[in-house]
Design an enzyme around this catalytic site. Sequence first.
Site, PDB file in Angstrom:
ATOM      1  N   PRO A 135       0.688  -1.388  -0.118  1.00 48.93           N
ATOM      2  CA  PRO A 135      -0.660   0.175  -0.124  1.00 48.93           C
ATOM      3  C   PRO A 135       0.900   1.354  -0.633  1.00 48.93           C
ATOM      4  O   PRO A 135       0.266   2.399  -0.537  1.00 48.93           O
ATOM      5  CB  PRO A 135      -0.932  -0.269   1.373  1.00 48.93           C
ATOM      6  CG  PRO A 135      -0.321  -1.008   1.669  1.00 48.93           C
ATOM      7  CD  PRO A 135       0.529  -1.710   1.081  1.00 48.93           C
ATOM      8  N   GLU A 138       3.883 -10.427   7.790  1.00 43.80           N
ATOM      9  CA  GLU A 138       4.050  -8.933   8.339  1.00 43.80           C
ATOM     10  C   GLU A 138       5.175  -8.067   7.027  1.00 43.80           C
ATOM     11  O   GLU A 138       4.846  -6.535   7.380  1.00 43.80           O
ATOM     12  CB  GLU A 138       4.302  -8.579   9.480  1.00 43.80           C
ATOM     13  CG  GLU A 138       3.723  -9.274  11.327  1.00 43.80           C
ATOM     14  CD  GLU A 138       2.304  -8.892  10.016  1.00 43.80           C
ATOM     15  OE1 GLU A 138       1.967  -7.612  11.239  1.00 43.80           O
ATOM     16  OE2 GLU A 138       1.536  -9.542  10.542  1.00 43.80           O
ATOM     17  N   ARG A 160      -5.418  -8.216 -20.633  1.00 45.29           N
ATOM     18  CA  ARG A 160      -6.786  -8.220 -21.439  1.00 45.29           C
ATOM     19  C   ARG A 160      -5.872  -6.698 -22.420  1.00 45.29           C
ATOM     20  O   ARG A 160      -7.548  -6.683 -23.510  1.00 45.29           O
ATOM     21  CB  ARG A 160      -8.159  -7.642 -20.794  1.00 45.29           C
ATOM     22  CG  ARG A 160      -8.230  -6.022 -20.074  1.00 45.29           C
ATOM     23  CD  ARG A 160      -9.047  -6.001 -18.893  1.00 45.29           C
ATOM     24  NE  ARG A 160     -10.077  -5.838 -19.490  1.00 45.29           N
ATOM     25  CZ  ARG A 160     -10.475  -4.358 -20.448  1.00 45.29           C
ATOM     26  NH1 ARG A 160      -8.964  -3.510 -20.528  1.00 45.29           N
ATOM     27  NH2 ARG A 160     -10.973  -4.167 -21.190  1.00 45.29           N
ATOM     28  N   ASP A 191     -13.952   1.488 -22.311  1.00 44.15           N
ATOM     29  CA  ASP A 191     -13.238   1.205 -21.099  1.00 44.15           C
ATOM     30  C   ASP A 191     -13.642   2.370 -20.026  1.00 44.15           C
ATOM     31  O   ASP A 191     -13.177   3.702 -20.163  1.00 44.15           O
ATOM     32  CB  ASP A 191     -11.943   0.607 -20.377  1.00 44.15           C
ATOM     33  CG  ASP A 191     -12.500  -1.008 -21.141  1.00 44.15           C
ATOM     34  OD1 ASP A 191     -13.205  -1.362 -21.227  1.00 44.15           O
ATOM     35  OD2 ASP A 191     -11.297  -1.451 -21.263  1.00 44.15           O
TER      36      ASP A 191
HETATM   37  C1  9WO Z   1       2.008  -3.929   4.353  1.00 45.84           C
HETATM   38  C2  9WO Z   1       1.327  -1.977   5.274  1.00 45.84           C
HETATM   39  C3  9WO Z   1       0.671  -1.786   5.546  1.00 45.84           C
HETATM   40  C4  9WO Z   1       0.765  -0.271   5.828  1.00 45.84           C
HETATM   41  C5  9WO Z   1       1.683   0.290   5.917  1.00 45.84           C
HETATM   42  C6  9WO Z   1       2.799  -0.272   4.717  1.00 45.84           C
HETATM   43  C7  9WO Z   1       2.505  -1.687   4.424  1.00 45.84           C
HETATM   44  N1  9WO Z   1       3.190  -2.612   3.426  1.00 45.84           N
HETATM   45  C8  9WO Z   1       2.883  -3.629   3.667  1.00 45.84           C
HETATM   46  C9  9WO Z   1       3.072  -4.760   3.165  1.00 45.84           C
HETATM   47  O1  9WO Z   1       4.091  -4.539   2.110  1.00 45.84           O
HETATM   48  N2  9WO Z   1       2.917  -6.290   3.560  1.00 45.84           N
HETATM   49  C10 9WO Z   1       3.647  -6.902   2.619  1.00 45.84           C
HETATM   50  C11 9WO Z   1       2.739  -7.519   1.249  1.00 45.84           C
HETATM   51  C12 9WO Z   1       2.987  -8.041   3.352  1.00 45.84           C
HETATM   52  C13 9WO Z   1       2.380  -8.649   3.767  1.00 45.84           C
HETATM   53  C14 9WO Z   1       0.887  -8.482   2.923  1.00 45.84           C
HETATM   54  N3  9WO Z   1       1.458  -7.334   1.499  1.00 45.84           N
HETATM   55  C15 9WO Z   1       0.142  -7.042   1.496  1.00 45.84           C
HETATM   56  C16 9WO Z   1       0.659  -6.326   0.348  1.00 45.84           C
HETATM   57  N4  9WO Z   1      -0.284  -6.621   2.083  1.00 45.84           N
HETATM   58  N5  9WO Z   1      -1.299  -5.559   1.517  1.00 45.84           N
HETATM   59  C17 9WO Z   1      -0.793  -5.483   0.309  1.00 45.84           C
HETATM   60  C18 9WO Z   1      -1.528  -4.555  -0.689  1.00 45.84           C
HETATM   61  C19 9WO Z   1      -0.424  -4.143  -2.205  1.00 45.84           C
HETATM   62  C20 9WO Z   1      -1.232  -3.448  -2.953  1.00 45.84           C
HETATM   63  N6  9WO Z   1      -2.281  -3.107  -2.554  1.00 45.84           N
HETATM   64  C21 9WO Z   1      -2.548  -3.085  -1.358  1.00 45.84           C
HETATM   65  C22 9WO Z   1      -2.423  -3.994  -0.252  1.00 45.84           C
END
Ligand code: 9WO
Length: 256
Positions: free
Chosen positions: A89, A116, A154, A169
């Site tokens: 994120p 994490e 796509r 789109d």
């Molecule tokens: C989680 C996270 C939470 C708050 C701020 C920064 C952060 N980075 C991550 C992160 O990179 N997490 C890794 C990938 C490991 C845990 C699971 N991951 C993840 C990717 N959770 N959420 C995402 C993600 C990726 C792209 N768009 C939205 C969410």
Amino acid sequence: MRFDVITLFPELFAPFLVQGVTRRAFESGQVDVQFWPLRDYADGNYRRVDDRPFGGGPGMVMLAEPLERALAAARAARGVPAPVIHFSPTGRRIDQALLRDMATGPGAVLLCGRYEGIDQRFLDRHVDLELSLGDFVLSGGELPALALLDGIARLQDGVLSDARSHQQDSFEDGLLDCPHYSRPEVLDSADGPLPVPPVLLSGHHADIARWRRERSLELTARRRPDLIAAARAAGRLSKADERFLAQMPPGDSAGI
Ligand code: 9WO
């Protein structure tokens, strides 16, 4: 183009790659997707891919060393270099312009995090680009990787039966898409009969095009006024578009 996916859960991908309009792009190898199951690059009898964080705290951290070995294997198999993408994120938001760029590129190595997070030393050394779906947290990077692959597949030649479907789109021309209707002409519902907008049955192609453009403008102005401002700044709004927007009554911008 070729994508190499480093993941603990390669089996999550298959159902998305063998169905729908994108299937041909994946099965033909137009978009070649190869998997590097992280567990295969782990050490010892336990095949550890994670461990507790230094400094304490909850959760587990993905170990750098199995990731290094998986990435080295992916790079060696690819030959031609490609960017390493991590999904987080904190990354750049994926948008249609990024998909269009990537759709004609060499592909990428997609790194799907779990737990994490990943040992920061691996990220610092190897990640070229961080991409985000938005400001929310998932349990892993696999769904964002699939979203990217689907959006790119796509756009490949021959995937959509009619080239014009792209142009209509949402986002391809910077505006939200107009609503769509199909049979029956009148749908029965508990709230009474629901007819299709009559103009769509009129056979007047110019009227239909104008109606669709106006619905796009209306929807975009209400839900995403930022996109109207961007389209205006890019010179993508005609005089007729501006006249239509000027006569729109002010409304609330219900987020649904
Ligand atoms: C989680 C996270 C939470 C708050 C701020 C920064 C952060 N980075 C991550 C992160 O990179 N997490 C890794 C990938 C490991 C845990 C699971 N991951 C993840 C990717 N959770 N959420 C995402 C993600 C990726 C792209 N768009 C939205 C969410």
